[in-house]
Design an enzyme around this catalytic site. Structure first.
Site, PDB file in Angstrom:
ATOM      1  N   GLU A 123      10.930  31.984 -30.485  1.00 11.68           N
ATOM      2  CA  GLU A 123      12.098  31.233 -30.316  1.00 11.68           C
ATOM      3  C   GLU A 123      12.926  32.039 -29.472  1.00 11.68           C
ATOM      4  OE1 GLU A 123      13.546  29.998 -34.345  1.00 11.68           O
ATOM      5  OE2 GLU A 123      15.580  30.223 -33.239  1.00 11.68           O
ATOM      6  N   GLU A 127      23.553  30.146 -29.353  1.00 13.31           N
ATOM      7  CA  GLU A 127      24.308  29.349 -30.390  1.00 13.31           C
ATOM      8  C   GLU A 127      25.713  29.590 -30.343  1.00 13.31           C
ATOM      9  OE1 GLU A 127      21.274  29.205 -34.310  1.00 13.31           O
ATOM     10  OE2 GLU A 127      21.562  31.136 -33.310  1.00 13.31           O
ATOM     11  N   TRP A 211      24.368  21.824 -36.334  1.00 15.92           N
ATOM     12  CA  TRP A 211      24.078  21.997 -37.893  1.00 15.92           C
ATOM     13  C   TRP A 211      25.632  22.640 -38.504  1.00 15.92           C
ATOM     14  CZ3 TRP A 211      22.815  26.786 -40.344  1.00 15.92           C
ATOM     15  CH2 TRP A 211      22.485  27.845 -39.276  1.00 15.92           C
ATOM     16  N   THR A 223      24.436  33.390 -44.046  1.00 13.73           N
ATOM     17  CA  THR A 223      24.364  32.532 -43.048  1.00 13.73           C
ATOM     18  C   THR A 223      25.949  32.066 -42.768  1.00 13.73           C
ATOM     19  OG1 THR A 223      22.313  31.951 -43.374  1.00 13.73           O
ATOM     20  CG2 THR A 223      23.533  30.295 -42.342  1.00 13.73           C
TER      21      THR A 223
END
Ligand code: NAG
Ligand code: NAG
Ligand code: NAG
Ligand code: NAG
Ligand code: NAG
Length: 272
Positions: A123, A127, A211, A223
């Site tokens: 990946e 972000e 998100w 998170t």
């Protein structure tokens, strides 16, 4: 779609490294031998300007929610809890370039993202967190390995929620390089990623999405903290805008397949 850390022992890890590696793959070729080959982007570069065209479902799959097309481009919008519009390309690239001209979404705890993702969970990420209008994070994962603390880096960028910027990743066998508006901001050499083992090196598709990392009903505490705190949906809607995308596939194949379970670039067979 993102990695949900289980158990409080992992909260610190997620806080430090924002371990948002995706743990989901329909068929992980390092675990199974019957995965279908990846359809390659191949020779023709893919470019699209969303101020002029919408996404063709021959190229893009919506994996969650829907994208709206507005004058300034493709809008990925969170109107309420549970929204997380996300799309991915049907095609894969085996090294190459991904350029996205976009604006990130505002809103505490809201995460805008560009992700390159392979079937065995290599990946490459960009972000943005909506509570911070002056930084973007780059990150990478090799084969879904989330154990290292040093991958995620924050980079200064001017007003990413109001100004268009060109976020480009150049990915070769030897290095990953991230650019903002043509300026190189990070180079990751292959050998720096755990001796190459954690270096992204298998065919990836491109994902774009938004998100609510700040929704405590859906995410672990670490998170939520990484995402900059709890999201207040009353402050919404929160929208990420993508003006254009350009993708180049360095291997120029028609299909890519894994010839063994190592997940190494040498194991990838390029069908011309
Ligand atoms: C694709 O882009 C690469 C790099 O920008 C360029 O060298 C190549 O000529 C392009 N290929 C096509 C078919 O447009
Ligand atoms: C993605 O799009 C392709 C082509 O339209 C389709 O065949 C495939 O079923 C779609 N996959 C998903 C997960 O929607
Ligand atoms: C934005 O993130 C950077 C990097 O983590 C940090 O130094 C800065 O203080 C943050 N700004 C705000 C307003 O949170
Ligand atoms: C995961 O990465 C860490 C640190 O980069 C490394 O020490 C470890 O061996 C890796 N684990 C696997 C299963 O490759
Ligand atoms: C975006 O940045 C890349 C990398 O520097 C560059 O090659 C490309 O030409 C830029 N695209 C635009 C539209 O300026």
């Amino acid at each position: 779609m993102h990695h949900l850390l289980k158990g409080s022992a992992f909260v610190l890890l997620s806080l430090l490294s924002a371990s948002l590696a995706q743990t989901f793959s329909e068929c992980d070729p390092t675990k199974r031998t019957d995965c279908p080959p990846n359809k390659a982007l191949g020779v023709g570069n893919y470019t699209i300007d969303f101020t002029k065209s919408i996404m063709s479902d021959r190229v893009w799959n919506a994996t969650a929610g829907k994208v709206d097309f507005e004058d300034q481009g493709a809008a990925f919008t969170i109107n309420q809890r549970g929204d997380s519009p996300t799309v991915q390309t049907n095609f894969y690239i085996f090294f190459g370039q991904v350029e996205v001209i976009m604006k990130a979404a505002k809103g505490q705890g809201i995460v805008s993202s560009i992700v390159l993702e392979s079937d065995d969970l290599d990946e490459v990420d960009w972000e943005w967190i909506g509570g911070n209008n002056s930084y973007v994070q780059t990150n990478y994962f090799g084969k879904g390995n989330t154990t290292s603390y040093d991958r995620a880096i924050w980079h200064a960028v001017s007003n990413p929620q109001e100004e268009w910027h060109n976020y480009t990743v150049d990915w070769t066998r030897d290095k990953l390089e991230w650019f903002i508006d043509g300026q190189s901001i990070r180079v990751l050499k292959q050998e720096e990623a755990n001796g190459g083992h954690n270096f992204p090196q298998t065919p990836c598709h491109v994902m774009l999405g938004i998100w609510a990392g700040g929704d405590p009903t859906k995410n672990e505490e670490g998170t939520v903290e990484w995402a900059g705190g709890e999201t207040n949906y009353d402050d919404g809607p929160f929208s990420m805008s993508v003006k254009s995308v350009r993708v180049t596939d360095a291997s120029r194949g028609t299909q890519y397949s894994y010839s063994d379970k190592t997940g190494s670039w040498q194991s990838i067979k390029v069908l011309k």
